[in-house]
Scaffold this motif. Sequence first.
Motif, short mmCIF file in Angstrom:
data_model
loop_
_atom_site.label_atom_id
_atom_site.label_comp_id
_atom_site.label_asym_id
_atom_site.label_seq_id
_atom_site.Cartn_x
_atom_site.Cartn_y
_atom_site.Cartn_z
N TYR A 18 0.66 -1.70 -0.45
CA TYR A 18 0.12 0.26 -0.38
C TYR A 18 0.51 1.05 0.07
N THR A 45 2.05 2.24 2.13
CA THR A 45 2.95 2.79 3.74
C THR A 45 4.36 3.36 4.53
N GLN A 55 5.17 8.34 7.93
CA GLN A 55 3.26 7.47 8.83
C GLN A 55 3.67 7.09 10.15
N GLU A 92 4.12 9.89 13.47
CA GLU A 92 3.22 10.05 13.42
C GLU A 92 2.42 10.15 14.55
N CYS A 132 -11.26 3.51 7.92
CA CYS A 132 -11.13 4.44 6.31
C CYS A 132 -10.80 2.77 5.70
N GLU A 173 -5.37 2.12 3.66
CA GLU A 173 -5.52 4.19 3.43
C GLU A 173 -5.28 4.19 4.74
N GLY A 218 -2.36 4.90 6.37
CA GLY A 218 -1.32 6.41 6.49
C GLY A 218 -1.39 7.54 5.84
N GLU A 219 -2.27 7.44 4.71
CA GLU A 219 -3.52 9.54 4.65
C GLU A 219 -3.71 9.51 5.97
N PHE A 220 -4.98 8.68 6.20
CA PHE A 220 -6.10 8.87 6.78
C PHE A 220 -5.57 9.67 8.27
N ALA A 224 -2.82 11.38 8.39
CA ALA A 224 -2.12 12.22 7.76
C ALA A 224 -2.79 14.01 9.00
N ASN A 225 -2.34 15.24 8.71
CA ASN A 225 -2.74 16.37 8.47
C ASN A 225 -3.44 16.36 9.81
N ARG A 280 -5.33 14.94 11.99
CA ARG A 280 -6.28 13.91 12.27
C ARG A 280 -6.55 13.61 13.40
#
Lengths: 141, 383
Positions: B159, B161, B165, B168, B303, B307, B309-311, B313-314, B316
């Motif tokens: 994926y 990852t 990540q 984080e 998620c 996903e 790793g993206e979930f 981010a930012n 959250r």
Amino acid sequence: MTDSYDQLPEKPRPQPSTENQPYWDGLREHRLLVQRCANCNKLRHYPRPMCDACYAMDYTWQEIDGRGTVHSWATSHHPFHHSFKREVPYVTVTADLESGVRLQAPLVGSDETALALGLRVIVDYADVDASLSLPCLRLES
Amino acid sequence: MFNLRDKAAVTGVGETRYARDSEKSQLALTLEASLNAIVDAGLDPKEIDGVIPYAAGGIVAEDFITNFGLPDLRYSALTPMGGASPVAALQSAAMAVATGVANHVLVALGRGSISGGRITSRLAEMPQMRLVSEFEMPLGTNAPAQFYAHMARRHMELYGTTYEQFGEIAVTCRQNAVLNERAMMRKPMTLADHQNSRMIADPFRLFDCSLESAGAAAVVVTSAERAKDLRHRPILIGGVAEGHPESPSAITQRPDLTRFGIASAAPIAFAMADVTHADIDVAEIYDCFTFVVLCQLEDMGFCAKGEGGEFIANGRIRPGGELPINTHGGLLSEAHIAGMNHIVELVRQLRGDCGERQVDGAEIGLVTGFGDLGDGSIAIMHR
């Protein structure tokens, strides 16, 4: 060669049972043996008493092909068991063997930078002493 | 159909000091945390009539009868699922109080001095590690960081990852620990600190790995009906479940290395509690390794698979984010009390007692457990 300033403990050894002794005996002869259900022919590994498909408890031992592909891997940098202190860093690979079972074994002949999912590997054997041989995996050339 | 929704409540929580080591015995630590939880509930120890000790701890119900002089213990059980044990024990305790088998069930977990035995020798003797011990330990796979590295590497390769990540999650836990006076690790951590920490079992660096700790935590579970008369506003168990992965005792032979037991448990718990993912105000997610948090978020359905790793981010999952996690610092930065500290923290968050690290308006929260190569447990609680 001795290393008197740093006596390492013995590496952990398998404690073969009546159920898995043939697997270890096979490795001694550089053969890979897994259980085959005597009722439905399903192969299974690691050795255990019952077939999870048909619940039969009779089985035979079948030699399987040592070829497969990389499913995943890990590189150990910290020797959690002190006996591996001189080996770190070392790579262990989880491989999908063509027979359908998986095998985890140390990678020999390459380092982790050569690895990717799906690369072809083949089982090899390392003789530890007169009574124990362990499997290892190398990339197929 | 009978279910456990809102039938039981956590009425008391307690713990000891958390540290790297302790001069006190594991039993003494366990009893100290237990007494604190019982007092917190407003009960006398002799009112405890159910006990679920930590299966991996070598402490049994008889130890509680002996030390507290319990006159009438009617229920004792074990939930031998490693780090999934405490939340799985909430399910068993809820069943016991909802059916009237017991009135007040104590769930307690202590971890003693690490000098008594290193992790590899402890693990090799556990029955659920029999296959790993026989077939993998002789090859150099001896500890959880090495077992789980194969799962994490597969996830990264499938994926995309990244190590960052994972970082984080470590940084998020530390940010929370800085605000928690009980936490063992309170020095701020940057992503660069994470990336510079030494490699342990690639892809895991030192800061991807949880702490080794001595200490104990405990909770009291009471029927919702009786809970009304106790000292604190009850924190109700809305949904709770446990789940087990395929090939539970050998990750190597598991069809999907990136699916944990919690994937089966989460839909049951969410349906029982009748809440959606968007309703969760705070989540205390079992974090023996950073990757394990990411994979559970996917398995619980926050998620899709891959996903995570993206979930995260930012911001959250950071303090003040949409889904703040591990508000106490988790096993990564508070202490490794095998996730009993996660239950204690969730109850305190839902009571609104967390001071500087309190999640504003936390009404519904979730706590998970993970252990013994992939067993999972989840509880959704609310005030």
